[in-house]
Design a protein around this motif. Structure first.
Motif: not given
Length: 248
Positions: A43-52, A68-72, A92-95, A97-102
């Motif tokens: 049901k709940k998904v984290l999309d890393l390096a989600c970009g646009t 969605g999480l992305d560095l940029h 959408f969260i800026q962050g 992927a090596l430091e996910i706080g979940f």
């Protein structure tokens, strides 16, 4: 190094138009993997390096609760605008992927567009640890990556795209170093304005190459179950793209 994800963020969807057009088929396959491999309802998904947010938005359209999480931040600004225009409630969260706080908050974590290739032998271990913390027991991690001969050394490859009244001329050079398993990737993006002026940007990147066996062995150190699929099916000898699927 990251011009494609910063100064060219507004042009990213135009540059990858063909990938945008087939994202629905990719998410069809990902949903099959959710059903087949996950040991809990997704049901709940984290999309890393989600970009646009190309796959992020598609997941949300299908009823998943997605973050969605992305560095940029430049890419995230585009993603937020698109989500707002589509009436989709996505955080959408800026962050990094090596430091996910979940901690065990997601039924699935995804990473699309070969983003896993940015992680070398050391950092990919950190990535797996980070992902494992974020997934609930029985949840899945899904990431795609290309075959080792992806890109080859032939080229350059040149093609055109459009963004509104602007024309984009894109030239790619790719060189594989088999001994070091590195893919050197250069891209020249020329933006031709209606008034005849031209802006040009050069992308110079280095990616890491993994075979399916290497990816499986690395992931097995962190996850209870690991499987490699081909592009849209069970793994076959001549597949050009692979999908890593792990279960916590």
């Amino acid at each position: 190094m990251h011009e494609l994800y910063t100064v060219l963020a507004e042009y990213y969807d135009a540059i990858y138009r063909r990938r945008v057009e087939r994202v629905s088929r990719e998410i069809d396959f990902v949903e099959e993997l959710f059903q087949k491999e996950a040991e809990r309802e997704v049901k709940k998904v984290l999309d890393l390096a989600c970009g646009t947010g190309i796959p992020t938005l598609e997941l949300a359209r299908r009823g998943y609760q997605v973050i969605g999480l992305d560095l940029h931040e430049e890419m995230l600004a585009v993603a937020r605008r698109k989500a707002g225009a589509a009436g989709l409630n996505i955080e959408f969260i800026q962050g990094n992927a090596l430091e996910i706080g979940f901690e065990e908050e997601f039924d699935a974590v995804t990473m699309f567009f070969s983003s896993i290739m940015y992680f070398d032998d050391s950092t990919i271990q950190e990535l797996f640890n980070s992902v494992k913390r974020a997934i609930r027991p029985g949840g899945v991690f899904i990431a795609d990556f290309p075959c080792w001969f992806y890109g080859g050394s032939d080229g350059p490859i040149v093609w055109d795209e459009r963004k509104g009244d602007e024309r984009l001329v894109i030239t790619d050079w790719r060189k594989v170093e088999p001994a070091f398993q590195k893919l050197h990737f250069k891209r020249l993006v020329q933006i031709l304005k209606p008034d005849g002026s031209v802006k040009a940007f050069m992308v110079d990147d280095e990616l890491n190459i993994y075979t399916p066996r290497e990816m499986r062995l690395l992931a097995e150190k962190h996850f209870r179950k690991v499987k490699i699929y081909g592009d849209g099916h069970e793994l076959k000898p001549n597949d050009r793209r692979y999908w890593l699927v792990t279960v916590k």
